[in-house]
Design a protein around this motif. Structure first.
Motif, PDB file in Angstrom:
ATOM      1  N   GLN A  62       2.118   1.562  14.686  1.00 28.92           N
ATOM      2  CA  GLN A  62       3.217   2.525  14.584  1.00 28.92           C
ATOM      3  C   GLN A  62       2.865   3.871  15.205  1.00 28.92           C
ATOM      4  O   GLN A  62       3.745   4.593  15.665  1.00 28.92           O
ATOM      5  CB  GLN A  62       3.605   2.696  13.107  1.00 28.92           C
ATOM      6  CG  GLN A  62       4.860   3.528  12.858  1.00 28.92           C
ATOM      7  CD  GLN A  62       4.577   5.013  12.750  1.00 28.92           C
ATOM      8  OE1 GLN A  62       3.517   5.421  12.263  1.00 28.92           O
ATOM      9  NE2 GLN A  62       5.503   5.845  13.210  1.00 28.92           N
ATOM     10  N   GLY A 429       4.579  -0.902   1.839  1.00 26.52           N
ATOM     11  CA  GLY A 429       4.139  -1.114   3.215  1.00 26.52           C
ATOM     12  C   GLY A 429       2.926  -0.270   3.521  1.00 26.52           C
ATOM     13  O   GLY A 429       2.198   0.169   2.624  1.00 26.52           O
ATOM     14  N   CYS A 430       2.709  -0.031   4.805  1.00 32.32           N
ATOM     15  CA  CYS A 430       1.520   0.685   5.267  1.00 32.32           C
ATOM     16  C   CYS A 430       1.730   2.192   5.232  1.00 32.32           C
ATOM     17  O   CYS A 430       2.831   2.680   5.462  1.00 32.32           O
ATOM     18  CB  CYS A 430       1.180   0.304   6.703  1.00 32.32           C
ATOM     19  SG  CYS A 430       1.284  -1.454   7.104  1.00 32.32           S
ATOM     20  N   CYS A 483      -0.955  -5.315   0.282  1.00 34.78           N
ATOM     21  CA  CYS A 483      -0.030  -5.972   1.212  1.00 34.78           C
ATOM     22  C   CYS A 483      -0.230  -7.483   1.143  1.00 34.78           C
ATOM     23  O   CYS A 483       0.706  -8.259   1.363  1.00 34.78           O
ATOM     24  CB  CYS A 483      -0.230  -5.450   2.632  1.00 34.78           C
ATOM     25  SG  CYS A 483      -1.876  -5.753   3.322  1.00 34.78           S
ATOM     26  N   LEU A 513      10.824  -0.052   3.555  1.00 38.85           N
ATOM     27  CA  LEU A 513       9.479  -0.415   4.000  1.00 38.85           C
ATOM     28  C   LEU A 513       8.907   0.580   5.002  1.00 38.85           C
ATOM     29  O   LEU A 513       9.628   1.116   5.851  1.00 38.85           O
ATOM     30  CB  LEU A 513       9.495  -1.812   4.631  1.00 38.85           C
ATOM     31  CG  LEU A 513      10.127  -2.934   3.788  1.00 38.85           C
ATOM     32  CD1 LEU A 513      10.056  -4.251   4.544  1.00 38.85           C
ATOM     33  CD2 LEU A 513       9.432  -3.052   2.435  1.00 38.85           C
ATOM     34  N   SER A 514       7.618   0.813   4.890  1.00 37.26           N
ATOM     35  CA  SER A 514       6.877   1.593   5.887  1.00 37.26           C
ATOM     36  C   SER A 514       5.925   0.640   6.589  1.00 37.26           C
ATOM     37  O   SER A 514       5.358  -0.261   5.971  1.00 37.26           O
ATOM     38  CB  SER A 514       6.101   2.728   5.221  1.00 37.26           C
ATOM     39  OG  SER A 514       5.241   2.225   4.206  1.00 37.26           O
ATOM     40  N   TRP A 515       5.755   0.828   7.890  1.00 37.83           N
ATOM     41  CA  TRP A 515       4.870  -0.085   8.615  1.00 37.83           C
ATOM     42  C   TRP A 515       3.865   0.716   9.419  1.00 37.83           C
ATOM     43  O   TRP A 515       4.076   1.872   9.763  1.00 37.83           O
ATOM     44  CB  TRP A 515       5.670  -1.026   9.514  1.00 37.83           C
ATOM     45  CG  TRP A 515       6.045  -0.448  10.853  1.00 37.83           C
ATOM     46  CD1 TRP A 515       7.062   0.417  11.129  1.00 37.83           C
ATOM     47  CD2 TRP A 515       5.369  -0.699  12.092  1.00 37.83           C
ATOM     48  NE1 TRP A 515       7.079   0.723  12.457  1.00 37.83           N
ATOM     49  CE2 TRP A 515       6.054   0.058  13.083  1.00 37.83           C
ATOM     50  CE3 TRP A 515       4.280  -1.472  12.464  1.00 37.83           C
ATOM     51  CZ2 TRP A 515       5.661   0.056  14.420  1.00 37.83           C
ATOM     52  CZ3 TRP A 515       3.885  -1.480  13.798  1.00 37.83           C
ATOM     53  CH2 TRP A 515       4.569  -0.726  14.758  1.00 37.83           C
ATOM     54  N   TYR A 516       2.732   0.072   9.699  1.00 41.55           N
ATOM     55  CA  TYR A 516       1.722   0.667  10.570  1.00 41.55           C
ATOM     56  C   TYR A 516       1.083  -0.394  11.452  1.00 41.55           C
ATOM     57  O   TYR A 516       1.039  -0.278  12.655  1.00 41.55           O
ATOM     58  CB  TYR A 516       0.642   1.389   9.766  1.00 41.55           C
ATOM     59  CG  TYR A 516      -0.538   1.823  10.606  1.00 41.55           C
ATOM     60  CD1 TYR A 516      -0.396   2.848  11.539  1.00 41.55           C
ATOM     61  CD2 TYR A 516      -1.776   1.198  10.503  1.00 41.55           C
ATOM     62  CE1 TYR A 516      -1.460   3.228  12.342  1.00 41.55           C
ATOM     63  CE2 TYR A 516      -2.847   1.580  11.289  1.00 41.55           C
ATOM     64  CZ  TYR A 516      -2.693   2.592  12.213  1.00 41.55           C
ATOM     65  OH  TYR A 516      -3.741   2.968  13.003  1.00 41.55           O
ATOM     66  N   ALA A 520       2.284  -5.922   8.515  1.00 43.42           N
ATOM     67  CA  ALA A 520       3.667  -5.536   8.225  1.00 43.42           C
ATOM     68  C   ALA A 520       4.647  -6.319   9.093  1.00 43.42           C
ATOM     69  O   ALA A 520       5.772  -6.610   8.672  1.00 43.42           O
ATOM     70  CB  ALA A 520       3.849  -4.036   8.451  1.00 43.42           C
ATOM     71  N   VAL A 521       4.226  -6.673  10.304  1.00 42.15           N
ATOM     72  CA  VAL A 521       5.097  -7.431  11.211  1.00 42.15           C
ATOM     73  C   VAL A 521       5.342  -8.834  10.661  1.00 42.15           C
ATOM     74  O   VAL A 521       6.484  -9.309  10.617  1.00 42.15           O
ATOM     75  CB  VAL A 521       4.480  -7.506  12.626  1.00 42.15           C
ATOM     76  CG1 VAL A 521       5.368  -8.343  13.557  1.00 42.15           C
ATOM     77  CG2 VAL A 521       4.285  -6.105  13.212  1.00 42.15           C
ATOM     78  N   LEU A 524       7.661  -8.689   7.644  1.00 46.48           N
ATOM     79  CA  LEU A 524       9.052  -8.477   8.039  1.00 46.48           C
ATOM     80  C   LEU A 524       9.671  -9.775   8.547  1.00 46.48           C
ATOM     81  O   LEU A 524      10.809 -10.119   8.193  1.00 46.48           O
ATOM     82  CB  LEU A 524       9.145  -7.396   9.115  1.00 46.48           C
ATOM     83  CG  LEU A 524      10.550  -7.140   9.674  1.00 46.48           C
ATOM     84  CD1 LEU A 524      11.492  -6.661   8.574  1.00 46.48           C
ATOM     85  CD2 LEU A 524      10.503  -6.137  10.820  1.00 46.48           C
ATOM     86  N   ILE A 537      13.511   0.374   7.377  1.00 47.50           N
ATOM     87  CA  ILE A 537      12.124   0.440   7.853  1.00 47.50           C
ATOM     88  C   ILE A 537      11.870   1.794   8.508  1.00 47.50           C
ATOM     89  O   ILE A 537      12.779   2.442   9.008  1.00 47.50           O
ATOM     90  CB  ILE A 537      11.781  -0.700   8.841  1.00 47.50           C
ATOM     91  CG1 ILE A 537      12.612  -0.592  10.125  1.00 47.50           C
ATOM     92  CG2 ILE A 537      11.957  -2.059   8.194  1.00 47.50           C
ATOM     93  CD1 ILE A 537      12.093  -1.492  11.233  1.00 47.50           C
TER      94      ILE A 537
END
Length: 574
Positions: A62, A429-430, A483, A513-516, A520-521, A524, A537
């Motif tokens: 991200q 999430g991240c 996670c 959701l937060s992703w990094y 996370a992919v 999702l 997201i």
């Protein structure tokens, strides 16, 4: 050469004045952020314009530079030659998978190599160029023995049109994420032929052209397989360590020698606790290891005292004066520079140049005696030292795994039906370094008092020290784990839908959701496979999502990018 990179825009400071001597009000000349948003990286002296095969392109995380891709150095600290070698390793795995898929081969050794190779390429896992090169060479030899002649080059890996590159990259990064889950399950003796076979099938598919519909079909199929992989890991963890139970975890570090353990690998924690038992060396979790405090098998060790630090992106500040060694079992490791590199230990697939690596023997046993002796030499703090969380709290609650929640499902459902609980949020999430991530703190603070917040993964460190009240016997923030525990959250959602006799999308439930990075992919994609809609997201869309792909997901699944807590809460609760 040690330099400093802005984690917001990727600008690398290369001025004559040493970075540490710049005034406190120094601002990045590109994005205007302050000194606190610069991380240490190690770079080459090579001119990238003339670097030839050392040119890099990486857009899997991200925080990728300028929101488009890292081309000079990785914002994560990855050097160009390491990024290139990860691409070469990926191409070798694709080429090996192609011949294995064609010949119907799926042997355990090759499958394990592919899983570890994919895991190695996840953001903030391994920065050692030689490690990736060695894996690539070993995989190439296996392919040649199988007479596999079909190959893909690193220049072809991301050299397609925007939509094809987007869909191919999404599958690749999803596979990397699933490899982390498979790796942890294998350590505990769990594996499934179907999952091994899909690593081969998925990688082989990356080496061929497909229509957009075919790519989407592959992504949805992958989401289903990843669900099974997460279920396998959930069974492995609960089978080995018991079902998590609620626990209040102190942020106070006791005086005397101690070790900090970071990452996700619970088996490494088990071995460390066994080896520190009776040694007068305490152990503190860091980052995603926090949920370990909920497992019965770990709570019996009195030297597991509490938790140190916040999420991964703050480690360079938190570790620099720490009088203790740190063990990284998985991601996320950052460049320690000269501040604390002598105290960093890595294991498994994790690696960083100049740190101490502990290998497992042929039976999987790891000898942590040098780590323990190092802790004793350093001595720890002379007195107890109280630390606080992101919002000033002195303790963290964890251990609300799926069994803890499902055992109380009747009370939760009754509270929802009576109106005591108006809405459920899953905010997880991240975490990461960008200022926009304050959204998640503000969102949770602004949730109404008649709502319940489930959370998991390291994004929770933005708010998990808050006391926002309770509903009945439940605190309003329920930490479901790492996670790696996403399967448990999915099962809770499914149980709620069953209790309300409705579909998941009809529940008073919203996922924010937060992703990094790449786990996370794959999560999702599993949520989309399950048909879950109206997911929010952030803090930004993946750079590898083309505009068309992002629009397609928005149209098909009502996928939203976050805006402001006020606007989003207003839309959700209207």
């Amino acid at each position: 050469m040690i330099k400093h990179v802005c984690i917001i825009c990727g600008y690398v400071y290369d001025g004559e004045i040493p970075f540490n001597e710049l005034p406190d009000d120094y601002l990045c000349p590109v994005c205007g952020m302050g000194k606190e948003k610069f991380n240490l990286i190690q770079t080459d002296n090579d001119n990238q314009e003339d670097a030839g095969d050392k040119k890099m392109f990486c857009f899997q995380c991200q925080q990728t530079a300028k929101g488009t891709g890292c081309t000079m150095n990785g914002v994560c600290g990855k050097k160009p030659q390491t990024a290139v070698q990860h691409d070469i390793l990926t191409c070798e795995m694709i080429s090996l998978a192609s011949v294995m898929h064609e010949k119907g081969i799926c042997s355990l050794h090759e499958a394990d190599m592919i899983v570890d190779g994919l895991f190695t390429c996840i953001t903030n896992v391994n920065f050692e160029t030689e490690k990736a090169a060695g894996l690539a060479a070993e995989i190439r030899l296996i392919r040649e023995k199988l007479e596999g002649n079909e190959t893909i080059t690193k220049n072809e890996l991301f050299a397609a049109n925007g939509n094809t590159r987007s869909l191919r990259s999404t599958l690749l990064f999803g596979l990397r994420g699933m490899a982390a889950y498979a790796h942890h399950a294998r350590i505990l003796g769990r594996r499934e032929d179907k999952i091994d076979a899909w690593f081969i099938k998925g990688l082989a598919a990356l080496g061929h052209e497909h229509t957009a519909d075919e790519w989407l079909e592959l992504l949805m199929e992958f989401g289903g397989v990843n669900l099974e992989c997460m279920e396998m890991l959930d069974a492995a963890n609960t089978g080995a360590y018991g079902n998590p139970e609620p626990a209040a975890v102190s942020l106070k570090v006791k005086k005397g020698p101690f070790i900090v353990i970071s990452g996700h690998d619970l088996h490494d924690l088990k071995m460390l606790l066994e080896q520190t038992d009776g040694k007068w060396v305490n152990v503190y979790t860091h980052g995603e290891m926090l949920p370990a405090h909920g497992y019965p098998q770990f709570r019996k060790y009195s030297q597991l005292k509490g938790h140190f630090g916040s999420a991964w992106q703050n480690q360079q500040n938190e570790f620099q004066n720490l009088p203790a060694p740190i063990l990284f079992t998985t991601n996320c490791i950052m460049s320690p520079g000269d501040n604390y590199s002598d105290r960093v230990y890595t294991t498994s697939v994790v690696g960083y140049p100049g740190t101490i690596h502990i290998e497992a023997d042929s039976n999987g046993y790891k000898n942590f005696s040098s780590l323990i002796e190092h802790a004793i030499r350093l001595g720890g703090f002379p007195d107890d030292k109280q630390f606080t969380g992101h919002n000033g709290g002195s303790k963290l609650l964890t251990g609300y795994g799926k069994k803890s929640i499902l055992d109380n499902a009747a009370a939760i459902v009754n509270a929802a039906k009576s109106g005591s609980i108006r809405h459920f949020f899953l905010v997880g999430g991240c975490d990461g370094a960008q200022p926009e991530r304050s959204y998640y703190t503000d969102f949770v603070k602004q949730t109404p008092k008649d709502t319940l917040v489930l959370t998991l993964a390291c994004g929770k460190f933005r708010f998990n020290d808050l006391d926002i009240g309770s509903i009945g016997t439940f605190p309003r923030i329920l930490d479901m784990g790492q996670c790696n525990d996403a399967y448990g959250a999915i099962q809770v959602v499914a149980a709620l839908a069953n209790a309300f006799s409705c579909g998941v999308n009809d529940l008073p439930l919203t996922l924010v959701l937060s992703w990094y990075e790449q786990k996370a992919v794959c999560i999702l994609l599993t949520l989309l496979f399950l048909g879950i809609k109206n997911i929010y997201i952030g803090p930004s869309a993946p750079a590898f999502f083309s505009e068309n792909v992002l629009n397609l997901l928005a149209d098909k699944f009502n996928l939203h990018l976050i805006s402001t807590p006020e606007n989003d809460l207003g839309q959700i609760l209207k």
